[in-house]
Scaffold this motif. Structure first.
Motif, PDB file in Angstrom:
ATOM      1  N   UNK A 460      30.097  43.892  41.152  1.00 38.17           N
ATOM      2  CA  UNK A 460      29.272  43.380  42.246  1.00 38.17           C
ATOM      3  C   UNK A 460      29.825  43.817  43.595  1.00 38.17           C
ATOM      4  N   UNK A 461      28.932  43.862  44.584  1.00 37.90           N
ATOM      5  CA  UNK A 461      29.361  44.258  45.920  1.00 37.90           C
ATOM      6  C   UNK A 461      28.194  44.345  46.873  1.00 37.90           C
ATOM      7  N   UNK A 462      28.520  44.647  48.107  1.00 41.85           N
ATOM      8  CA  UNK A 462      27.521  44.741  49.168  1.00 41.85           C
ATOM      9  C   UNK A 462      28.220  45.036  50.480  1.00 41.85           C
ATOM     10  N   UNK A 463      27.602  44.610  51.579  1.00 47.49           N
ATOM     11  CA  UNK A 463      28.137  44.880  52.905  1.00 47.49           C
ATOM     12  C   UNK A 463      28.471  43.594  53.641  1.00 47.49           C
ATOM     13  N   UNK A 464      29.623  43.589  54.287  1.00 45.17           N
ATOM     14  CA  UNK A 464      30.008  42.519  55.203  1.00 45.17           C
ATOM     15  C   UNK A 464      30.474  43.177  56.498  1.00 45.17           C
ATOM     16  N   UNK A 465      29.916  42.731  57.624  1.00 39.95           N
ATOM     17  CA  UNK A 465      30.212  43.361  58.912  1.00 39.95           C
ATOM     18  C   UNK A 465      29.964  44.865  58.851  1.00 39.95           C
ATOM     19  N   UNK A 466      28.979  45.276  58.021  1.00 43.97           N
ATOM     20  CA  UNK A 466      28.595  46.676  57.967  1.00 43.97           C
ATOM     21  C   UNK A 466      29.437  47.547  57.059  1.00 43.97           C
ATOM     22  N   UNK A 467      30.433  46.961  56.358  1.00 44.33           N
ATOM     23  CA  UNK A 467      31.303  47.752  55.472  1.00 44.33           C
ATOM     24  C   UNK A 467      31.307  47.147  54.072  1.00 44.33           C
ATOM     25  N   UNK A 468      31.597  48.011  53.080  1.00 36.85           N
ATOM     26  CA  UNK A 468      31.304  47.665  51.707  1.00 36.85           C
ATOM     27  C   UNK A 468      32.397  46.950  50.946  1.00 36.85           C
ATOM     28  N   UNK A 469      31.944  46.212  49.946  1.00 39.57           N
ATOM     29  CA  UNK A 469      32.810  45.669  48.907  1.00 39.57           C
ATOM     30  C   UNK A 469      32.294  46.165  47.565  1.00 39.57           C
ATOM     31  N   UNK A 470      33.195  46.263  46.584  1.00 38.76           N
ATOM     32  CA  UNK A 470      32.810  46.689  45.239  1.00 38.76           C
ATOM     33  C   UNK A 470      33.981  46.345  44.320  1.00 38.76           C
ATOM     34  N   UNK A 471      33.775  45.430  43.408  1.00 41.19           N
ATOM     35  CA  UNK A 471      34.851  45.051  42.496  1.00 41.19           C
ATOM     36  C   UNK A 471      34.275  44.737  41.126  1.00 41.19           C
ATOM     37  N   UNK A 472      35.084  44.922  40.107  1.00 37.27           N
ATOM     38  CA  UNK A 472      34.664  44.624  38.730  1.00 37.27           C
ATOM     39  C   UNK A 472      35.766  43.853  38.020  1.00 37.27           C
ATOM     40  N   UNK A 473      35.333  42.877  37.238  1.00 38.27           N
ATOM     41  CA  UNK A 473      36.227  42.166  36.341  1.00 38.27           C
ATOM     42  C   UNK A 473      35.458  41.931  35.038  1.00 38.27           C
ATOM     43  N   UNK A 474      36.182  41.849  33.940  1.00 34.34           N
ATOM     44  CA  UNK A 474      35.558  41.574  32.644  1.00 34.34           C
ATOM     45  C   UNK A 474      36.090  40.250  32.133  1.00 34.34           C
ATOM     46  N   UNK A 475      35.161  39.335  31.839  1.00 35.38           N
ATOM     47  CA  UNK A 475      35.532  37.993  31.389  1.00 35.38           C
ATOM     48  C   UNK A 475      35.061  37.807  29.951  1.00 35.38           C
ATOM     49  N   UNK A 476      35.527  36.734  29.311  1.00 32.10           N
ATOM     50  CA  UNK A 476      35.140  36.474  27.928  1.00 32.10           C
ATOM     51  C   UNK A 476      34.699  35.031  27.792  1.00 32.10           C
ATOM     52  N   UNK A 477      33.590  34.838  27.064  1.00 30.76           N
ATOM     53  CA  UNK A 477      33.069  33.485  26.819  1.00 30.76           C
ATOM     54  C   UNK A 477      33.801  32.921  25.606  1.00 30.76           C
ATOM     55  N   UNK A 478      34.741  32.036  25.865  1.00 28.61           N
ATOM     56  CA  UNK A 478      35.589  31.534  24.789  1.00 28.61           C
ATOM     57  C   UNK A 478      36.741  32.500  24.518  1.00 28.61           C
ATOM     58  N   UNK A 479      37.520  32.216  23.522  1.00 32.90           N
ATOM     59  CA  UNK A 479      38.702  33.023  23.216  1.00 32.90           C
ATOM     60  C   UNK A 479      38.302  34.397  22.686  1.00 32.90           C
ATOM     61  N   UNK A 480      38.940  35.487  23.176  1.00 35.09           N
ATOM     62  CA  UNK A 480      38.611  36.827  22.684  1.00 35.09           C
ATOM     63  C   UNK A 480      39.267  37.118  21.344  1.00 35.09           C
ATOM     64  N   UNK A 481      38.719  38.109  20.638  1.00 32.51           N
ATOM     65  CA  UNK A 481      39.343  38.579  19.404  1.00 32.51           C
ATOM     66  C   UNK A 481      40.545  39.456  19.759  1.00 32.51           C
ATOM     67  N   UNK A 482      41.350  39.773  18.769  1.00 35.90           N
ATOM     68  CA  UNK A 482      42.518  40.617  19.001  1.00 35.90           C
ATOM     69  C   UNK A 482      42.101  41.997  19.499  1.00 35.90           C
ATOM     70  N   UNK A 483      41.018  42.549  18.944  1.00 35.89           N
ATOM     71  CA  UNK A 483      40.563  43.873  19.381  1.00 35.89           C
ATOM     72  C   UNK A 483      40.072  43.830  20.818  1.00 35.89           C
ATOM     73  N   UNK A 484      39.288  42.813  21.153  1.00 35.76           N
ATOM     74  CA  UNK A 484      38.780  42.696  22.518  1.00 35.76           C
ATOM     75  C   UNK A 484      39.934  42.588  23.511  1.00 35.76           C
ATOM     76  N   UNK A 485      40.936  41.798  23.155  1.00 35.32           N
ATOM     77  CA  UNK A 485      42.092  41.655  24.046  1.00 35.32           C
ATOM     78  C   UNK A 485      42.824  42.987  24.194  1.00 35.32           C
ATOM     79  N   UNK A 486      42.955  43.731  23.069  1.00 31.80           N
ATOM     80  CA  UNK A 486      43.664  45.011  23.125  1.00 31.80           C
ATOM     81  C   UNK A 486      42.926  45.996  24.033  1.00 31.80           C
ATOM     82  N   UNK A 487      41.610  46.090  23.879  1.00 30.45           N
ATOM     83  CA  UNK A 487      40.840  47.020  24.718  1.00 30.45           C
ATOM     84  C   UNK A 487      40.980  46.645  26.196  1.00 30.45           C
TER      85      UNK A 487
END
Length: 601
Positions: A460-487
């Motif tokens: 997600x991202x956009x403009x604040x005071x005319x300049x950009x933001x852009x960041x990504x994070x990956x979350x998990x709904x509940x506890x992840x599997x071992x493979x998901x955690x490894x990736x």
């Protein structure tokens, strides 16, 4: 009250930046707001002459204050909710008001009117009625020397010899500045005075009626956050003058005769001018080391161009409908020259120039001068840092909400609301890719219901005071599997390694190579399907690019994303992204939220 809309008033001394801020807010709010300047209520020249007030033009009694107050009352509560109200504008070329120039649709379509002028908070005569018609009143102040300089430049640009411009400013404009100064105490918010400590103006005044309605709240809230106490100092004409000179020199160093810039991010960066609409009418900035900057504009848009922060650093040349705009532009171009042309230039305009000047040739501005916007100065870095912090604040809040059982579009809407609340005037994207949708890096949030056990990519991202933001994070709904955690761990390690590789002098492609090597070694090389990063500034995607083949060395002040990812089709995806700036001895992240996988409900 049915049909009721809100009115925001921006007041202050002549030259304080009222029209610039008002136009910026309306531009950022899109269709939610319309600008209705006080200047449209100037008395006509013939009437000023009849009254003997021509030499005091601009004083309080040279306006139809009662008519202005009546229009504000009508704009607040039109007769019918769909009634279009017409307001006058002021033609700065003719120095005359023009009736019926501004159409204001009904409050259901446009819930906010922004109005600006010197006398909105003047407590005398018919002007005293105006304050009660404003839901919010802001008062702008600026260092007096800078304000006077701007005014003198403005009057000179519109035809007054400089000595006459200086006399007019000190005799008329400064008298008006002293007159309106007490209005600061009637404002609900004021910019910090350069000569006094800031005072708290955020509490609502009891006598101001507050209108209900979600769209009104959205518009006013967005406007308020755009002009909060942390609003950075605006870029000055000198800032834009330096940028234009640097662009012209860079073109000359590249063997080009100049730079041609049409409406778009390059024009905003170089001049501060953003036309209210990009149409078939030619607007073109001409830069060359052989002459001062020239901005060719349609006559009907010249008043807007004149209000741009960088206008004092260039010459405006307007053209009227029926004239050939390419013939107007031709004298400012070398008839046999080679020019860099901004990527946003319409083909019809480039072809028109070629037909008028068949000896000219053109190259892409991005290809010829890729570093034009790549290296940020301290003021730009401060804006990017503020945008990054605002995006981080949105992430800290979104991980507290419920994901399971909600559609992707619902979470995306919540994320957009949080970005706006954190001060973004523009939300560019809110990617919410759950489960198998996360394997599509640019998945558009859809109707899929997020389930327990899903990996969810947030970008997600956009403009604040005319300049950009852009960041990504990956979350998990509940506890992840071992493979998901490894990736996820592999992507986090790749992102960290790429960040640690950032330092002046290395090629952009080396950042990509470092991230890719970590992911390849873990066995997922074929599933890292995009570049590692892109530049960011007045747009959220711009040069430089962290990609194989890009040999441009990193330079202090560059800002770009570092965002490796792994995408397993039909299953899930992982991406982690920070904006990074190059320092003198390495890199610095502008996003500081945890990169470990967050578990959400």
């Amino acid at each position: 009250m049915p049909g009721r809309r809100r009115v925001l008033g921006i007041a202050g001394a002549p030259g304080a930046g009222k029209s610039t801020l008002a136009a910026h807010l309306v531009d950022r709010l899109g269709g939610l707001a319309v600008l209705v300047p006080m200047d449209g209520f100037h008395l006509a020249g013939a009437e000023l002459e009849r009254l003997g007030r021509t030499d005091r033009k601009g004083a309080p009694d040279t306006f139809d204050a009662a008519g202005y107050a009546a229009l504000l009352a009508r704009l607040r509560s039109p007769e019918e909710p769909d009634t279009v109200v017409y307001a006058p504008a002021f033609d700065r070329t003719a120095e005359e008001p023009v009736a019926g120039s501004i159409a204001v649709p009904g409050p259901r379509d446009v819930p906010l009117v922004v109005t600006e002028g010197n006398y909105l908070l003047l407590d005398e005569g018919p002007w005293a009625r105006v304050r009660d018609l404003l839901d919010e009143a802001w008062f702008l102040e600026l260092d007096q020397d800078e304000r006077v300089r701007r005014l003198v430049d403005r009057h000179e640009r519109f035809g007054k010899p400089r000595p006459a411009a200086e006399r007019f400013v000190h005799a008329s404009d400064e008298a008006n500045a002293r007159l309106v100064a007490p209005g600061r105490d009637a404002a609900t918010w004021s910019s910090p005075s350069p000569r006094a400590p800031p005072r708290d103006r955020t509490a609502p005044r009891d006598r101001v009626a507050r209108a209900p309605g979600a769209r009104q709240d959205e518009a006013m809230s967005s406007a308020s956050s755009s002009a909060s106490a942390s609003l950075p100092a605006p870029f000055t004409a000198d800032d834009y003058r330096a940028r234009m000179a640097r662009a012209a020199r860079s073109a000359a160093d590249a063997g080009l005769d100049g730079v041609l810039v049409a409406p778009g991010p390059d024009l905003v960066h170089l001049t501060g001018y953003r036309p209210t609409a990009t149409t078939e009418r030619l607007t073109l900035l001409v830069l060359s080391v052989e002459q001062d900057p020239v901005l060719v504009v349609p006559t009907l848009e010249a008043p807007d161009a004149e209000r741009a922060a960088g206008a004092a650093a260039l010459t405006l040349r307007d053209w009227t409908d029926g004239k050939d705009p390419y013939a107007v532009t031709a004298p400012f171009l070398d008839a046999g020259g080679r020019f860099a042309v901004s990527d946003n230039t319409w083909a019809m305009h480039l072809l028109g120039l070629q037909q008028t000047l068949p000896g000219t040739s053109y190259v892409s501005l991005t290809a010829a001068l890729p570093m034009l916007r790549a290296v940020k100065d301290a003021a730009e870095l401060a804006r990017l840092e503020a945008a990054g912090a605002a995006a981080d604040a949105a992430y800290e809040e979104i991980v507290k909400v419920r994901f399971s059982g909600r559609r992707e579009t619902e979470v995306a809407a919540e994320l957009a609301r949080l970005l706006t609340r954190s001060g973004h005037e523009q939300v560019d994207f809110t990617v919410v890719g759950s489960g198998p949708n996360g394997a599509n890096p640019h998945h558009e949030a859809g109707e899929r219901v997020i389930e327990q056990g899903d990996m969810v990519v947030l970008d997600f991202g956009g403009l604040k005071h005319g300049y950009g933001s852009d960041t990504s994070r990956t979350v998990h709904v509940g506890a992840p599997s071992a493979e998901e955690q490894r990736v996820h761990d592999v992507v986090r390690q790749a992102q960290q390694a790429a960040f640690e590789a950032v330092r002046p002098g290395i090629a952009c492609q080396e950042v990509d190579r470092v991230a890719r090597a970590v992911i390849t070694e873990a066995g997922y090389g074929e599933r890292f399907i995009h570049r590692t990063g892109h530049g960011i500034g007045v747009t959220t995607h711009e040069p430089p690019y962290m990609i194989e083949g890009e040999r441009q060395p990193l330079v202090p002040g560059m800002c770009f994303s570092v965002e490796p990812g792994i995408y397993l089709p039909g299953r899930f995806g992982v991406r982690i992204e920070d904006i990074v700036t190059v320092t003198e001895d390495g890199g610095r992240r502008l996003n500081t939220t945890a990169r470990e996988m967050a578990v959400v409900g």
